[in-house]
Design an enzyme around this catalytic site. Structure first.
Site, mmCIF file in Angstrom:
data_model
loop_
_atom_site.group_PDB
_atom_site.id
_atom_site.type_symbol
_atom_site.label_atom_id
_atom_site.label_comp_id
_atom_site.label_asym_id
_atom_site.label_seq_id
_atom_site.Cartn_x
_atom_site.Cartn_y
_atom_site.Cartn_z
ATOM 1 N N LYS A 223 0.791 -1.158 -0.143
ATOM 2 C CA LYS A 223 0.015 0.072 -0.079
ATOM 3 C C LYS A 223 0.725 1.380 0.067
ATOM 4 C CE LYS A 223 -4.223 -1.734 1.149
ATOM 5 N NZ LYS A 223 -5.822 -1.548 2.125
ATOM 6 N N ARG A 257 -3.638 -10.156 4.811
ATOM 7 C CA ARG A 257 -4.103 -10.122 3.325
ATOM 8 C C ARG A 257 -2.858 -9.671 2.349
ATOM 9 N NH1 ARG A 257 -6.525 -6.883 -0.718
ATOM 10 N NH2 ARG A 257 -8.091 -7.962 -2.057
#
Length: 276
Positions: A223, A257
């Protein structure tokens, strides 16, 4: 205390050790691997590879929810997800579908999906009832605003408290709708309507969320918050993604995840052997 197991469709997942959810985006525009697995054979091969590397869950996404992404239609999403889902159900791991649309949930659950991973925390009209009528697990995620505008001006007075309160409220509504507590997981939604400082605060105090009584999923892989810290581009964030996953686990996350299954699994093995 959070649950020791997650009832997840055809499976019951032991949460006494960290689990790894492998990301399988079948979209043309996801922020990291968009366009890589848009054909069924390529998606199946990637899923098989992640399972061989130790993935405990495979999460199929048919709509990008990256910052700035535009919503796709129900039919577009189903056209991307359903052929892949049908193939992946033969794998010996739970299959999750990452969707925020009630009609997509209805179709994938009827086809046999084991989990719904919803960035909208079942806010779509009818979604609570659709999931309640199944045996599937659900992951309720927090976001502020929709993906197309969520990073414009995110604001909180106390991000940790506000995210936690929202997730408890949604979990309570899910239980009231008939979704058993043993089927519910929560996710603070790193990067979904949060600044870098908000994300850092949530990770630093993730234990606060983990203590609220539901298993926590953390999605930090590749991210932009990691890139903001290291300066690395999205395709060069493997090391920081693994580090972030371990930090999340240390603070109470039971599922991480990730895009990079093998290095994450290997790092977890080291951490477990040596101790938290």
């Amino acid at each position: 205390m959070s649950a020791s197991a997650l009832a997840c469709g055809r499976f019951r997942l032991d949460l006494s050790q960290p689990l790894v959810m492998g990301i399988l985006n079948v979209t043309p525009d996801s922020f990291s691997d968009g366009g890589s697995y848009t054909d069924v054979s390529g998606a199946l091969a990637r899923a098989e590879q992640m399972v061989a590397q130790g993935a405990d869950i495979i999460d199929i996404g048919g709509e990008s929810t990256r910052p700035g992404a535009l919503e796709v239609s129900v039919q577009q999403e189903l056209d991307r997800v359903m052929p892949v889902l049908e193939k992946l159900l033969s794998l010996q791991v739970p299959i999750s579908v990452d969707t925020r649309k009630c009609e997509v949930m209805r179709a994938v659950l009827a086809a046999g999906a084991d989990m719904v991973n919803d960035v909208g925390a079942l806010e779509d009209e009818g979604a609570l009832a659709v999931v309640a009528a199944s045996r599937a697990a659900v992951c309720l995620m927090h976001k502020q605003g929709n993906p197309d505008v969520m990073q414009a001006e995110p604001h909180y007075v106390d991000v940790v408290a506000e995210v936690g309160d929202y997730l408890l409220e949604r979990a309570s509504l899910a239980e009231s709708a008939g979704i058993g507590r043993e089927r519910i997981m929560i996710d603070p939604g790193f990067g979904f309507g949060k600044t870098l400082e908000h994300n850092i605060q949530l990770l630093q105090k993730l234990a606060n969320l983990a203590e609220r009584g539901f298993p926590v999923l953390a999605g930090l892989s590749r991210k932009s918050m990691l890139g903001a810290i290291t300066g690395n581009s999205v395709d060069s964030r493997q090391f920081e993604s693994v580090a972030a996953a371990l930090l999340a686990i240390q603070r109470g996350a039971v599922v991480v995840r990730v895009h990079d299954v093998k290095p994450t699994k290997d790092a977890i093995k080291i951490m477990e052997k040596i101790g938290l």
